[in-house]
Write a protein that holds these residues in place. Structure first.
Motif, PDB file in Angstrom:
ATOM      1  N   ALA A  18       0.700  -1.215  -0.040  1.00 14.01           N
ATOM      2  CA  ALA A  18      -0.135  -0.033  -0.130  1.00 14.01           C
ATOM      3  C   ALA A  18       1.051   1.268  -0.003  1.00 14.01           C
ATOM      4  CB  ALA A  18      -1.160   0.122   1.146  1.00 14.01           C
ATOM      5  N   ALA A  19       1.892   1.223   0.816  1.00 14.88           N
ATOM      6  CA  ALA A  19       2.748   2.200   0.905  1.00 14.88           C
ATOM      7  C   ALA A  19       3.440   2.597  -0.440  1.00 14.88           C
ATOM      8  CB  ALA A  19       3.642   2.168   1.959  1.00 14.88           C
ATOM      9  N   LEU A  20       3.764   1.548  -1.270  1.00 17.09           N
ATOM     10  CA  LEU A  20       4.414   1.731  -2.564  1.00 17.09           C
ATOM     11  C   LEU A  20       3.782   2.488  -3.524  1.00 17.09           C
ATOM     12  CD1 LEU A  20       5.968  -1.661  -3.304  1.00 17.09           C
ATOM     13  CD2 LEU A  20       7.274   0.290  -2.718  1.00 17.09           C
ATOM     14  N   ALA A  21       2.180   2.545  -3.262  1.00 19.90           N
ATOM     15  CA  ALA A  21       1.302   3.366  -4.193  1.00 19.90           C
ATOM     16  C   ALA A  21       1.377   4.969  -3.636  1.00 19.90           C
ATOM     17  CB  ALA A  21       0.094   2.865  -4.109  1.00 19.90           C
ATOM     18  N   GLY A  22       2.206   5.365  -2.729  1.00 20.46           N
ATOM     19  CA  GLY A  22       2.174   6.419  -2.073  1.00 20.46           C
ATOM     20  C   GLY A  22       2.882   7.557  -2.909  1.00 20.46           C
ATOM     21  N   SER A  23       3.761   7.120  -3.680  1.00 18.37           N
ATOM     22  CA  SER A  23       4.532   8.280  -4.725  1.00 18.37           C
ATOM     23  C   SER A  23       4.590   7.711  -5.968  1.00 18.37           C
ATOM     24  CB  SER A  23       5.893   8.733  -3.952  1.00 18.37           C
ATOM     25  OG  SER A  23       6.779   7.352  -4.181  1.00 18.37           O
ATOM     26  N   PRO A  24       5.059   8.546  -6.923  1.00 21.98           N
ATOM     27  CA  PRO A  24       5.220   8.217  -8.309  1.00 21.98           C
ATOM     28  C   PRO A  24       6.245   6.907  -8.433  1.00 21.98           C
ATOM     29  CG  PRO A  24       4.590  10.418  -8.420  1.00 21.98           C
ATOM     30  CD  PRO A  24       4.673   9.829  -6.894  1.00 21.98           C
ATOM     31  N   GLU A  25       7.485   7.490  -7.908  1.00 18.11           N
ATOM     32  CA  GLU A  25       8.407   6.510  -7.824  1.00 18.11           C
ATOM     33  C   GLU A  25       8.316   5.051  -7.393  1.00 18.11           C
ATOM     34  OE1 GLU A  25      12.899   5.791  -5.568  1.00 18.11           O
ATOM     35  OE2 GLU A  25      11.723   7.691  -5.115  1.00 18.11           O
ATOM     36  N   LEU A  26       7.771   4.944  -6.108  1.00 21.32           N
ATOM     37  CA  LEU A  26       7.228   3.857  -5.397  1.00 21.32           C
ATOM     38  C   LEU A  26       6.317   2.883  -6.414  1.00 21.32           C
ATOM     39  CD1 LEU A  26       7.268   4.818  -1.811  1.00 21.32           C
ATOM     40  CD2 LEU A  26       9.069   3.649  -2.939  1.00 21.32           C
ATOM     41  N   GLU A  27       5.509   3.954  -6.930  1.00 22.44           N
ATOM     42  CA  GLU A  27       4.470   3.174  -7.904  1.00 22.44           C
ATOM     43  C   GLU A  27       5.086   2.606  -9.161  1.00 22.44           C
ATOM     44  OE1 GLU A  27       0.629   1.663  -9.196  1.00 22.44           O
ATOM     45  OE2 GLU A  27       1.216   2.683  -7.275  1.00 22.44           O
ATOM     46  N   ARG A  28       5.884   3.084  -9.611  1.00 18.06           N
ATOM     47  CA  ARG A  28       6.506   2.738 -10.714  1.00 18.06           C
ATOM     48  C   ARG A  28       7.377   1.257 -10.585  1.00 18.06           C
ATOM     49  NH1 ARG A  28       7.788   7.966 -11.898  1.00 18.06           N
ATOM     50  NH2 ARG A  28       9.819   7.677 -10.746  1.00 18.06           N
ATOM     51  N   VAL A  29       7.755   1.193  -9.407  1.00 17.41           N
ATOM     52  CA  VAL A  29       8.585   0.057  -8.848  1.00 17.41           C
ATOM     53  C   VAL A  29       7.445  -0.958  -8.704  1.00 17.41           C
ATOM     54  CG1 VAL A  29       9.818  -1.079  -6.927  1.00 17.41           C
ATOM     55  CG2 VAL A  29      10.498   1.134  -7.846  1.00 17.41           C
ATOM     56  N   LYS A  30       6.453  -0.705  -8.115  1.00 17.91           N
ATOM     57  CA  LYS A  30       5.476  -1.709  -7.842  1.00 17.91           C
ATOM     58  C   LYS A  30       4.771  -2.235  -9.052  1.00 17.91           C
ATOM     59  CE  LYS A  30       1.130  -2.655  -5.277  1.00 17.91           C
ATOM     60  NZ  LYS A  30      -0.011  -2.327  -5.999  1.00 17.91           N
ATOM     61  N   ARG A  31       4.588  -1.505 -10.047  1.00 22.16           N
ATOM     62  CA  ARG A  31       3.825  -1.712 -11.370  1.00 22.16           C
ATOM     63  C   ARG A  31       5.265  -2.517 -12.100  1.00 22.16           C
ATOM     64  NH1 ARG A  31      -1.371  -1.230 -12.456  1.00 22.16           N
ATOM     65  NH2 ARG A  31      -0.794  -0.447 -14.665  1.00 22.16           N
ATOM     66  N   GLN A  32       6.177  -2.431 -11.891  1.00 21.21           N
ATOM     67  CA  GLN A  32       7.290  -3.245 -12.544  1.00 21.21           C
ATOM     68  C   GLN A  32       7.232  -4.761 -12.083  1.00 21.21           C
ATOM     69  OE1 GLN A  32      10.934  -1.259 -11.908  1.00 21.21           O
ATOM     70  NE2 GLN A  32      10.715   0.330 -13.548  1.00 21.21           N
ATOM     71  N   TYR A  33       7.057  -4.741 -10.904  1.00 22.81           N
ATOM     72  CA  TYR A  33       7.032  -6.204 -10.496  1.00 22.81           C
ATOM     73  C   TYR A  33       5.779  -6.877 -10.904  1.00 22.81           C
ATOM     74  CZ  TYR A  33      11.626  -5.810  -7.836  1.00 22.81           C
ATOM     75  OH  TYR A  33      12.833  -5.743  -7.585  1.00 22.81           O
ATOM     76  N   GLU A  34       4.779  -6.128 -10.739  1.00 25.60           N
ATOM     77  CA  GLU A  34       3.492  -6.721 -11.131  1.00 25.60           C
ATOM     78  C   GLU A  34       3.460  -7.004 -12.569  1.00 25.60           C
ATOM     79  OE1 GLU A  34       0.369  -4.080  -8.007  1.00 25.60           O
ATOM     80  OE2 GLU A  34       0.922  -3.169 -10.255  1.00 25.60           O
ATOM     81  N   ALA A  35       4.126  -6.253 -13.252  1.00 23.98           N
ATOM     82  CA  ALA A  35       4.130  -6.717 -14.761  1.00 23.98           C
ATOM     83  C   ALA A  35       4.767  -8.006 -14.938  1.00 23.98           C
ATOM     84  CB  ALA A  35       4.749  -5.392 -15.605  1.00 23.98           C
ATOM     85  N   VAL A  36       5.922  -8.239 -14.100  1.00 24.70           N
ATOM     86  CA  VAL A  36       6.649  -9.513 -14.507  1.00 24.70           C
ATOM     87  C   VAL A  36       5.809 -10.386 -13.669  1.00 24.70           C
ATOM     88  CG1 VAL A  36       8.602 -10.621 -13.340  1.00 24.70           C
ATOM     89  CG2 VAL A  36       8.974  -8.490 -14.328  1.00 24.70           C
ATOM     90  N   PHE A  37       5.175 -10.532 -12.791  1.00 21.27           N
ATOM     91  CA  PHE A  37       4.195 -11.424 -12.067  1.00 21.27           C
ATOM     92  C   PHE A  37       3.064 -11.994 -13.261  1.00 21.27           C
ATOM     93  CE2 PHE A  37       0.367 -12.791  -9.804  1.00 21.27           C
ATOM     94  CZ  PHE A  37       0.771 -13.878  -9.150  1.00 21.27           C
TER      95      PHE A  37
END
Length: 164
Positions: A70-89
């Motif tokens: 949830a915290a990863l969605a708190g900033s554009p930088e963190l959201e990008r990291v989360k989205r990258q990992y989600e795309a791989v999954f």
């Protein structure tokens, strides 16, 4: 550990959250890859592995991982990291499940829906709202239904229902 010690090592709060998430993802990937490799070549076996691996990994990490996610969605930088990992999954799941889809393809919307369900069900199990078994069983059913929809049992879209 004091805040300055943590920040000396990770730089920022964002750096710490990214490191925690990367550690979580690395463990989840190893567990899931091993289980997929060892499973039978059936839709049910692959769906069970994906469901169990996801839920078990979140539960092994404890209540903190849903908070980190949830915290990863708190900033554009963190959201990008989360989205990258989600795309791989999602891509991993697409590769594993596509052989069971008669169309030879699984819609991206279904895969994103599966991921959302995996996150929500795992969080509910981690907080005690449902059992781990309930989370795994429900996620299994969602995965199988998604693949079967792409295997020829297509349903009309919501838009086609409203145009009747």
């Amino acid at each position: 550990m004091t805040k300055p010690v943590v920040y000396d090592h990770f730089g920022t709060r964002s750096g710490l959250l990214v490191a925690l998430y990367r550690e979580f993802d690395a463990r989840q990937t190893v567990i899931m890859d091993s289980a997929i490799e060892a499973s039978e070549p059936t839709l049910e076996a692959k769906a069970a592995v994906i469901a169990s691996s996801y839920v078990d990994c979140v539960l092994l990490q404890g209540r903190e991982i849903p908070d980190v996610i949830a915290a990863l969605a708190g900033s554009p930088e963190l959201e990008r990291v989360k989205r990258q990992y989600e795309a791989v999954f999602i891509e991993k799941c697409r590769i594993v499940l596509t052989p069971f889809a008669g169309s030879g393809n699984i819609a991206a919307a279904g895969l994103w829906g599966m991921l959302g369900a995996a996150e929500a069900l795992s969080y509910a199990a981690a907080t005690g709202d449902i059992t781990a078994t309930q989370a795994k069983d429900e996620l299994f059913e969602i995965i199988v239904a998604m693949v079967e929809r792409n295997a020829g049992g297509h349903r009309r879209s919501a838009a086609s229902h409203t145009n009747k």
